[in-house]
Scaffold this motif. Structure first.
Motif, PDB file in Angstrom:
ATOM      1  N   SER A  86     -12.787  44.539 -12.388  1.00  0.00           N
ATOM      2  CA  SER A  86     -12.460  45.894 -12.816  1.00  0.00           C
ATOM      3  C   SER A  86     -13.624  46.821 -12.506  1.00  0.00           C
ATOM      4  CB  SER A  86     -12.141  45.916 -14.305  1.00  0.00           C
ATOM      5  OG  SER A  86     -13.253  45.485 -15.037  1.00  0.00           O
ATOM      6  N   TYR A  87     -13.299  48.075 -12.392  1.00  0.00           N
ATOM      7  CA  TYR A  87     -14.299  49.085 -12.092  1.00  0.00           C
ATOM      8  C   TYR A  87     -14.418  50.045 -13.264  1.00  0.00           C
ATOM      9  CZ  TYR A  87     -14.109  47.490  -7.277  1.00  0.00           C
ATOM     10  OH  TYR A  87     -14.177  46.728  -6.149  1.00  0.00           O
ATOM     11  N   VAL A  88     -15.632  50.458 -13.552  1.00  0.00           N
ATOM     12  CA  VAL A  88     -15.885  51.438 -14.599  1.00  0.00           C
ATOM     13  C   VAL A  88     -16.737  52.556 -14.014  1.00  0.00           C
ATOM     14  CG1 VAL A  88     -15.732  49.811 -16.518  1.00  0.00           C
ATOM     15  CG2 VAL A  88     -17.924  50.203 -15.435  1.00  0.00           C
ATOM     16  N   THR A  89     -16.659  53.712 -14.642  1.00  0.00           N
ATOM     17  CA  THR A  89     -17.522  54.818 -14.233  1.00  0.00           C
ATOM     18  C   THR A  89     -18.870  54.663 -14.931  1.00  0.00           C
ATOM     19  OG1 THR A  89     -16.774  56.228 -16.039  1.00  0.00           O
ATOM     20  CG2 THR A  89     -15.524  56.345 -13.968  1.00  0.00           C
TER      21      THR A  89
ATOM     22  N   PRO B 214     -25.893  51.713 -16.441  1.00  0.00           N
ATOM     23  CA  PRO B 214     -25.404  51.624 -15.067  1.00  0.00           C
ATOM     24  C   PRO B 214     -26.558  51.396 -14.097  1.00  0.00           C
ATOM     25  CG  PRO B 214     -25.227  53.880 -15.877  1.00  0.00           C
ATOM     26  CD  PRO B 214     -25.734  53.040 -16.999  1.00  0.00           C
ATOM     27  N   ASP B 215     -26.451  50.340 -13.305  1.00  0.00           N
ATOM     28  CA  ASP B 215     -27.451  50.049 -12.281  1.00  0.00           C
ATOM     29  C   ASP B 215     -26.841  50.446 -10.944  1.00  0.00           C
ATOM     30  OD1 ASP B 215     -29.388  49.124 -10.599  1.00  0.00           O
ATOM     31  OD2 ASP B 215     -29.305  47.044 -11.268  1.00  0.00           O
ATOM     32  N   LEU B 216     -27.203  51.617 -10.446  1.00  0.00           N
ATOM     33  CA  LEU B 216     -26.585  52.150  -9.250  1.00  0.00           C
ATOM     34  C   LEU B 216     -27.099  51.496  -7.976  1.00  0.00           C
ATOM     35  CD1 LEU B 216     -26.378  55.912 -10.269  1.00  0.00           C
ATOM     36  CD2 LEU B 216     -24.647  54.135 -10.480  1.00  0.00           C
ATOM     37  N   THR B 217     -28.204  50.761  -8.037  1.00  0.00           N
ATOM     38  CA  THR B 217     -28.667  50.061  -6.846  1.00  0.00           C
ATOM     39  C   THR B 217     -27.797  48.835  -6.571  1.00  0.00           C
ATOM     40  OG1 THR B 217     -30.283  48.821  -8.144  1.00  0.00           O
ATOM     41  CG2 THR B 217     -31.047  50.833  -7.075  1.00  0.00           C
ATOM     42  N   ASP B 218     -27.330  48.168  -7.638  1.00  0.00           N
ATOM     43  CA  ASP B 218     -26.451  47.002  -7.495  1.00  0.00           C
ATOM     44  C   ASP B 218     -24.991  47.355  -7.745  1.00  0.00           C
ATOM     45  OD1 ASP B 218     -28.624  45.357  -7.001  1.00  0.00           O
ATOM     46  OD2 ASP B 218     -28.859  44.812  -9.113  1.00  0.00           O
ATOM     47  N   ASN B 219     -24.725  48.603  -8.152  1.00  0.00           N
ATOM     48  CA  ASN B 219     -23.382  49.053  -8.530  1.00  0.00           C
ATOM     49  C   ASN B 219     -22.761  48.167  -9.598  1.00  0.00           C
ATOM     50  OD1 ASN B 219     -23.333  51.320  -6.944  1.00  0.00           O
ATOM     51  ND2 ASN B 219     -22.415  50.297  -5.200  1.00  0.00           N
ATOM     52  N   LEU B 220     -23.545  47.836 -10.619  1.00  0.00           N
ATOM     53  CA  LEU B 220     -23.078  47.026 -11.734  1.00  0.00           C
ATOM     54  C   LEU B 220     -23.444  47.682 -13.051  1.00  0.00           C
ATOM     55  CD1 LEU B 220     -24.122  43.413 -10.661  1.00  0.00           C
ATOM     56  CD2 LEU B 220     -21.822  44.351 -10.706  1.00  0.00           C
ATOM     57  N   CYS B 221     -22.637  47.404 -14.057  1.00  0.00           N
ATOM     58  CA  CYS B 221     -22.954  47.815 -15.417  1.00  0.00           C
ATOM     59  C   CYS B 221     -23.677  46.645 -16.070  1.00  0.00           C
ATOM     60  CB  CYS B 221     -21.670  48.150 -16.185  1.00  0.00           C
ATOM     61  SG  CYS B 221     -21.979  48.682 -17.878  1.00  0.00           S
TER      62      CYS B 221
ATOM     63  N   GLY C  53     -23.786  45.688 -22.731  1.00  0.00           N
ATOM     64  CA  GLY C  53     -22.662  46.334 -23.390  1.00  0.00           C
ATOM     65  C   GLY C  53     -21.337  45.634 -23.160  1.00  0.00           C
ATOM     66  N   THR C  54     -20.259  46.335 -23.429  1.00  0.00           N
ATOM     67  CA  THR C  54     -18.928  45.734 -23.335  1.00  0.00           C
ATOM     68  C   THR C  54     -18.453  45.586 -21.902  1.00  0.00           C
ATOM     69  OG1 THR C  54     -17.912  47.904 -23.599  1.00  0.00           O
ATOM     70  CG2 THR C  54     -18.194  46.589 -25.590  1.00  0.00           C
ATOM     71  N   HIS C  55     -19.027  46.325 -20.959  1.00  0.00           N
ATOM     72  CA  HIS C  55     -18.617  46.260 -19.553  1.00  0.00           C
ATOM     73  C   HIS C  55     -19.645  45.508 -18.711  1.00  0.00           C
ATOM     74  CE1 HIS C  55     -15.379  49.051 -20.346  1.00  0.00           C
ATOM     75  NE2 HIS C  55     -16.241  49.886 -20.912  1.00  0.00           N
ATOM     76  N   ASN C  56     -20.396  44.614 -19.315  1.00  0.00           N
ATOM     77  CA  ASN C  56     -21.455  43.883 -18.640  1.00  0.00           C
ATOM     78  C   ASN C  56     -20.914  43.147 -17.418  1.00  0.00           C
ATOM     79  OD1 ASN C  56     -24.014  42.826 -18.177  1.00  0.00           O
ATOM     80  ND2 ASN C  56     -23.564  40.989 -19.371  1.00  0.00           N
ATOM     81  N   GLY C  57     -21.526  43.394 -16.260  1.00  0.00           N
ATOM     82  CA  GLY C  57     -21.159  42.702 -15.028  1.00  0.00           C
ATOM     83  C   GLY C  57     -20.031  43.346 -14.253  1.00  0.00           C
ATOM     84  N   GLU C  58     -19.406  44.381 -14.796  1.00  0.00           N
ATOM     85  CA  GLU C  58     -18.322  45.047 -14.090  1.00  0.00           C
ATOM     86  C   GLU C  58     -18.889  46.002 -13.040  1.00  0.00           C
ATOM     87  OE1 GLU C  58     -15.229  46.687 -16.518  1.00  0.00           O
ATOM     88  OE2 GLU C  58     -15.473  45.122 -18.028  1.00  0.00           O
ATOM     89  N   LYS C  59     -18.165  46.153 -11.963  1.00  0.00           N
ATOM     90  CA  LYS C  59     -18.614  47.027 -10.879  1.00  0.00           C
ATOM     91  C   LYS C  59     -18.466  48.490 -11.276  1.00  0.00           C
ATOM     92  CE  LYS C  59     -17.837  43.850  -7.123  1.00  0.00           C
ATOM     93  NZ  LYS C  59     -17.352  43.689  -5.753  1.00  0.00           N
ATOM     94  N   ILE C  60     -19.375  49.289 -10.745  1.00  0.00           N
ATOM     95  CA  ILE C  60     -19.351  50.727 -11.003  1.00  0.00           C
ATOM     96  C   ILE C  60     -18.679  51.411  -9.823  1.00  0.00           C
ATOM     97  CG2 ILE C  60     -20.774  52.770 -11.282  1.00  0.00           C
ATOM     98  CD1 ILE C  60     -22.303  51.342 -13.248  1.00  0.00           C
ATOM     99  N   ASP C  61     -17.734  52.275 -10.139  1.00  0.00           N
ATOM    100  CA  ASP C  61     -16.993  52.996  -9.107  1.00  0.00           C
ATOM    101  C   ASP C  61     -17.505  54.411  -8.988  1.00  0.00           C
ATOM    102  OD1 ASP C  61     -15.103  53.567  -7.182  1.00  0.00           O
ATOM    103  OD2 ASP C  61     -13.570  54.066  -8.655  1.00  0.00           O
TER     104      ASP C  61
END
Length: 69
Positions: A37-40, A51-58, A61-69
């Motif tokens: 799943s993707y989260v903002t 949000p770690d924008l270098t790896d595009n991961l959260c 928290g509750t969205h740990n390991g989800e990709k950032i869109d």
């Protein structure tokens, strides 16, 4: 003692009602491992993560390991 009796009654009722507690747990685990799943970034922050924008991961928290869109 009363708690044990109540717990046994609840388990017996669930088994007789055909709820299939183990089947429901398996279905939940299969759903959780579906497509990623993707989260903002703001959703990541609202869930308590960073949000770690270098790896595009959260991370965290509750969205740990989800990709950032």
């Amino acid at each position: 003692m009363r708690i044990r009796r109540i717990l046994a009654a609840v388990i017996a009722t669930a088994a007789l009602a055909g709820l299939g507690l183990t089947g429901a747990a398996t279905a939940t685990a299969a759903t959780a491992q579906g497509a990623p799943s993707y989260v903002t970034p703001s959703e990541c922050k609202q869930g308590g993560g960073t949000p770690d924008l270098t790896d595009n991961l959260c991370k965290g928290g509750t969205h740990n390991g989800e990709k950032i869109d």
